[in-house]
Design a protein around this motif. Structure first.
Motif, PDB file in Angstrom:
ATOM      1  N   SER A  68      57.621 108.528  24.204  1.00  0.00           N
ATOM      2  CA  SER A  68      58.178 109.439  23.271  1.00  0.00           C
ATOM      3  C   SER A  68      59.558 109.630  23.097  1.00  0.00           C
ATOM      4  N   LEU A  69      60.009 110.208  22.099  1.00  0.00           N
ATOM      5  CA  LEU A  69      61.411 110.211  21.604  1.00  0.00           C
ATOM      6  C   LEU A  69      62.264 110.839  22.818  1.00  0.00           C
ATOM      7  N   ASP A  70      61.511 111.913  23.264  1.00  0.00           N
ATOM      8  CA  ASP A  70      62.337 112.542  24.387  1.00  0.00           C
ATOM      9  C   ASP A  70      62.627 111.754  25.700  1.00  0.00           C
ATOM     10  N   GLU A  71      61.572 110.713  25.921  1.00  0.00           N
ATOM     11  CA  GLU A  71      62.304 109.939  26.958  1.00  0.00           C
ATOM     12  C   GLU A  71      63.378 109.039  26.731  1.00  0.00           C
ATOM     13  N   VAL A  72      63.250 108.623  25.270  1.00  0.00           N
ATOM     14  CA  VAL A  72      64.738 107.858  24.920  1.00  0.00           C
ATOM     15  C   VAL A  72      65.864 108.822  24.986  1.00  0.00           C
ATOM     16  N   ALA A  73      65.871 110.261  24.726  1.00  0.00           N
ATOM     17  CA  ALA A  73      66.817 110.824  24.670  1.00  0.00           C
ATOM     18  C   ALA A  73      67.308 111.115  26.121  1.00  0.00           C
ATOM     19  N   ALA A  74      66.465 111.331  27.062  1.00  0.00           N
ATOM     20  CA  ALA A  74      66.807 111.438  28.433  1.00  0.00           C
ATOM     21  C   ALA A  74      67.339 109.938  29.092  1.00  0.00           C
ATOM     22  N   ALA A  75      66.787 109.009  28.622  1.00  0.00           N
ATOM     23  CA  ALA A  75      67.234 107.833  29.112  1.00  0.00           C
ATOM     24  C   ALA A  75      68.920 107.336  28.533  1.00  0.00           C
ATOM     25  N   THR A 131      68.506  99.937  25.492  1.00  0.00           N
ATOM     26  CA  THR A 131      69.893 100.480  25.126  1.00  0.00           C
ATOM     27  C   THR A 131      69.970 100.542  23.500  1.00  0.00           C
ATOM     28  N   GLN A 132      69.370  99.764  23.002  1.00  0.00           N
ATOM     29  CA  GLN A 132      69.252  99.865  21.322  1.00  0.00           C
ATOM     30  C   GLN A 132      68.484 100.864  20.967  1.00  0.00           C
ATOM     31  N   LEU A 133      67.342 101.380  21.625  1.00  0.00           N
ATOM     32  CA  LEU A 133      66.665 102.592  21.252  1.00  0.00           C
ATOM     33  C   LEU A 133      67.542 103.737  21.575  1.00  0.00           C
ATOM     34  N   ASP A 183      64.038 119.125  29.488  1.00  0.00           N
ATOM     35  CA  ASP A 183      63.184 119.240  30.751  1.00  0.00           C
ATOM     36  C   ASP A 183      63.282 117.758  31.648  1.00  0.00           C
ATOM     37  N   ALA A 184      63.302 116.687  31.036  1.00  0.00           N
ATOM     38  CA  ALA A 184      63.575 115.494  31.774  1.00  0.00           C
ATOM     39  C   ALA A 184      64.969 115.408  32.238  1.00  0.00           C
ATOM     40  N   VAL A 185      65.733 115.763  31.602  1.00  0.00           N
ATOM     41  CA  VAL A 185      67.261 115.750  32.031  1.00  0.00           C
ATOM     42  C   VAL A 185      67.362 116.735  33.237  1.00  0.00           C
ATOM     43  N   GLU A 186      66.879 117.834  33.169  1.00  0.00           N
ATOM     44  CA  GLU A 186      66.709 118.704  34.080  1.00  0.00           C
ATOM     45  C   GLU A 186      66.277 118.187  35.583  1.00  0.00           C
ATOM     46  N   SER A 187      65.107 117.467  35.256  1.00  0.00           N
ATOM     47  CA  SER A 187      64.562 116.767  36.421  1.00  0.00           C
ATOM     48  C   SER A 187      65.378 115.879  36.954  1.00  0.00           C
ATOM     49  N   TRP A 188      65.798 115.045  36.113  1.00  0.00           N
ATOM     50  CA  TRP A 188      66.772 113.802  36.629  1.00  0.00           C
ATOM     51  C   TRP A 188      68.151 114.581  37.409  1.00  0.00           C
ATOM     52  N   LEU A 189      68.831 115.803  36.738  1.00  0.00           N
ATOM     53  CA  LEU A 189      69.481 116.415  37.603  1.00  0.00           C
ATOM     54  C   LEU A 189      69.256 117.069  38.891  1.00  0.00           C
ATOM     55  N   ALA A 208      63.753 119.906  18.234  1.00  0.00           N
ATOM     56  CA  ALA A 208      62.691 118.984  18.579  1.00  0.00           C
ATOM     57  C   ALA A 208      62.643 118.424  20.097  1.00  0.00           C
ATOM     58  N   PHE A 209      63.753 118.422  20.577  1.00  0.00           N
ATOM     59  CA  PHE A 209      63.772 117.530  21.841  1.00  0.00           C
ATOM     60  C   PHE A 209      63.761 118.666  23.172  1.00  0.00           C
ATOM     61  N   SER A 210      62.839 119.607  23.140  1.00  0.00           N
ATOM     62  CA  SER A 210      62.782 120.284  24.382  1.00  0.00           C
ATOM     63  C   SER A 210      62.267 119.742  25.711  1.00  0.00           C
TER      64      SER A 210
END
Length: 191
Positions: free
Chosen positions: A56-63, A16-18, A123-129, A117-119
């Motif tokens: 990665s930063l992308d994983e943080v954004a998706a989380a 959560t902090q991240l 993709d991660a959010v699309e997969s989650w959806l 930067a967060f392409s």
């Protein structure tokens, strides 16, 4: 409290902090200028802690996006204002999420606009959806689910990038359109 419970709470707190630190940095910086070191400093965690939870930063954004949905759903349940499950709850969740995105529109425009930067997070959010849609419409095939998720996110992205004005729908209007479109693509669903 067992050590497993304490460990789970620490994991949740660090994640959560991240995620919150990334949101804070996106408000003031171009996403290409956000490094893992800057994120760790903002979150008050070490780099090893970061790598215990994310690669990665992308994983943080998706989380962070997933955590928002979980939080909004919990708030919905706690308020008791509308049903906690089913189409009305999903619709209210969507409206709440779109409202939050709209309130932070400038940050999201920097994140989801062309050449950002967060392409991989998109993709991660699309997969989650896709996974959430599959839970709600098990009869839909993989291509239909991917099409619906990509289209859904594409509409939200276009809405966030759209200039203010009379043609820009409210979060409520956009949610209603997305639910109607999803029903056409997926058939009846709880989206």
């Amino acid at each position: 409290m067992t050590s497993d419970t304490r460990a789970d709470l620490r994991v949740e707190r660090s994640r959560t902090q991240l995620a919150e630190a990334l949101r804070a940095l996106m408000r003031t910086r171009d996403p290409r200028d956000i490094s893992i070191s800057a994120l760790c400093a903002e979150a008050g965690v070490s780099r090893p802690t970061f790598y215990q939870h994310f690669s990665s930063l992308d994983e943080v954004a998706a989380a962070g996006i997933e955590e928002r949905f979980v939080r909004l759903h919990a708030e919905q349940r706690a308020s008791g204002e509308s049903p906690c499950d089913g189409p009305e709850a999903s619709y209210r969740l969507l409206v709440g999420f779109l409202g939050e995105l709209g309130a932070e529109r400038a940050s999201w425009q920097r994140t989801i606009g062309s050449g950002t930067a967060f392409s991989a997070s998109r993709d991660a959010v699309e997969s989650w959806l896709v996974d959430r849609l599959a839970e709600r419409t098990p009869a839909a095939g993989p291509a239909v689910l991917r099409y619906a998720a990509a289209g859904f996110l594409g509409v939200v992205r276009a809405w966030l990038l759209q200039d203010d004005g009379p043609d820009r729908p409210s979060a409520d209007d956009l949610a209603a359109s997305l639910v109607a479109l999803s029903a056409r693509v997926l058939g009846p669903t709880d989206l």
